[in-house]
Design a protein around this motif. Structure first.
Motif, PDB file in Angstrom:
ATOM      1  N   PRO A   1     -34.479  92.998 -50.910  1.00 40.23           N
ATOM      2  CA  PRO A   1     -33.731  91.750 -50.666  1.00 40.23           C
ATOM      3  C   PRO A   1     -32.615  91.553 -51.682  1.00 40.23           C
ATOM      4  O   PRO A   1     -32.832  91.676 -52.890  1.00 40.23           O
ATOM      5  CB  PRO A   1     -34.804  90.673 -50.805  1.00 40.23           C
ATOM      6  CG  PRO A   1     -36.068  91.357 -50.444  1.00 40.23           C
ATOM      7  CD  PRO A   1     -35.927  92.749 -50.989  1.00 40.23           C
ATOM      8  N   GLY A   2     -31.415  91.278 -51.171  1.00 41.86           N
ATOM      9  CA  GLY A   2     -30.278  91.026 -52.040  1.00 41.86           C
ATOM     10  C   GLY A   2     -29.636  92.259 -52.624  1.00 41.86           C
ATOM     11  O   GLY A   2     -28.701  92.156 -53.428  1.00 41.86           O
ATOM     12  N   LYS A   3     -30.123  93.427 -52.223  1.00 42.09           N
ATOM     13  CA  LYS A   3     -29.564  94.678 -52.754  1.00 42.09           C
ATOM     14  C   LYS A   3     -29.017  95.531 -51.625  1.00 42.09           C
ATOM     15  O   LYS A   3     -29.357  95.349 -50.465  1.00 42.09           O
ATOM     16  CB  LYS A   3     -30.625  95.450 -53.529  1.00 42.09           C
ATOM     17  CG  LYS A   3     -31.105  94.740 -54.789  1.00 42.09           C
ATOM     18  CD  LYS A   3     -32.025  95.634 -55.597  1.00 42.09           C
ATOM     19  CE  LYS A   3     -32.441  94.958 -56.901  1.00 42.09           C
ATOM     20  NZ  LYS A   3     -33.317  95.848 -57.714  1.00 42.09           N
ATOM     21  N   GLU A   4     -28.174  96.488 -51.997  1.00 41.24           N
ATOM     22  CA  GLU A   4     -27.623  97.400 -51.005  1.00 41.24           C
ATOM     23  C   GLU A   4     -28.652  98.461 -50.623  1.00 41.24           C
ATOM     24  O   GLU A   4     -29.560  98.772 -51.390  1.00 41.24           O
ATOM     25  CB  GLU A   4     -26.364  98.061 -51.562  1.00 41.24           C
ATOM     26  CG  GLU A   4     -25.196  97.115 -51.757  1.00 41.24           C
ATOM     27  CD  GLU A   4     -23.925  97.837 -52.129  1.00 41.24           C
ATOM     28  OE1 GLU A   4     -22.875  97.184 -52.185  1.00 41.24           O
ATOM     29  OE2 GLU A   4     -23.980  99.054 -52.361  1.00 41.24           O
TER      30      GLU A   4
ATOM     31  N   THR B   1     -40.701  98.373 -54.192  1.00 44.57           N
ATOM     32  CA  THR B   1     -40.849  97.425 -53.093  1.00 44.57           C
ATOM     33  C   THR B   1     -39.532  97.270 -52.346  1.00 44.57           C
ATOM     34  O   THR B   1     -38.493  96.977 -52.936  1.00 44.57           O
ATOM     35  CB  THR B   1     -41.305  96.056 -53.622  1.00 44.57           C
ATOM     36  OG1 THR B   1     -42.615  96.184 -54.173  1.00 44.57           O
ATOM     37  CG2 THR B   1     -41.309  95.018 -52.512  1.00 44.57           C
ATOM     38  N   ALA B   2     -39.569  97.516 -51.032  1.00 44.70           N
ATOM     39  CA  ALA B   2     -38.366  97.457 -50.204  1.00 44.70           C
ATOM     40  C   ALA B   2     -38.741  97.737 -48.757  1.00 44.70           C
ATOM     41  O   ALA B   2     -39.864  98.152 -48.456  1.00 44.70           O
ATOM     42  CB  ALA B   2     -37.338  98.486 -50.667  1.00 44.70           C
ATOM     43  N   MET B   3     -37.768  97.527 -47.884  1.00 42.50           N
ATOM     44  CA  MET B   3     -37.891  98.024 -46.517  1.00 42.50           C
ATOM     45  C   MET B   3     -37.385  99.462 -46.536  1.00 42.50           C
ATOM     46  O   MET B   3     -36.297  99.737 -47.056  1.00 42.50           O
ATOM     47  CB  MET B   3     -37.040  97.178 -45.576  1.00 42.50           C
ATOM     48  CG  MET B   3     -37.200  97.541 -44.113  1.00 42.50           C
ATOM     49  SD  MET B   3     -38.808  97.034 -43.467  1.00 42.50           S
ATOM     50  CE  MET B   3     -38.495  95.278 -43.196  1.00 42.50           C
TER      51      MET B   3
END
Length: 124
Positions: free
Chosen positions: A40-43, A89-91
């Motif tokens: 979230p909030g990152k590229e 943690t990420a998609m």
């Protein structure tokens, strides 16, 4: 070409997960493949990439912890993730290229097809 990721989930720091990316449709067009992630909030950032011949490339932040592989007979790509950290943690998304490169592709714009993603959450 359709790509479907699976295998994400919630795991404690230090744990492991194995992601899968199943390809269907015009799979004969698929050349190189890769895994990306976006928090979230990152590229969106590269995790690992693999050529049609099996050569691999890893981002520095996963080198030595993650392993990318593909089973062309099963039309599936994998990402084995060990020693997971909260910052992992990420998609996670899989991607496929339909070009002619014989080396792993690291540039996000060169991928033609993307899956919908699978969420990986690492708790501390």
């Amino acid at each position: 070409v359709q790509l479907v990721e699976s295998g994400g989930g919630l795991v404690q720091a230090g744990g492991s997960l194995r992601l899968s990316c199943a390809a269907s449709g015009s799979i004969f067009r698929i050349n190189a493949m890769g895994w990306y992630r976006q928090a979230p909030g990152k590229e969106r950032e590269l995790v690992a990439a693999i050529s049609s011949g099996g050569s691999s490339y890893y981002a520095d932040y996963v080198e030595g912890r993650f392993t990318i592989s593909r089973d062309n007979a099963k039309n599936t790509m994998y990402l084995q993730m060990n020693s997971l950290k909260p910052e992992d943690t990420a998609m996670y998304y899989c991607a496929a290229d339909t070009g002619y490169s014989i080396v792993p592709i690291s540039m996000v714009d060169e991928y033609d097809y993307w899956g919908q993603g699978t969420q990986v959450t690492v708790s501390s």
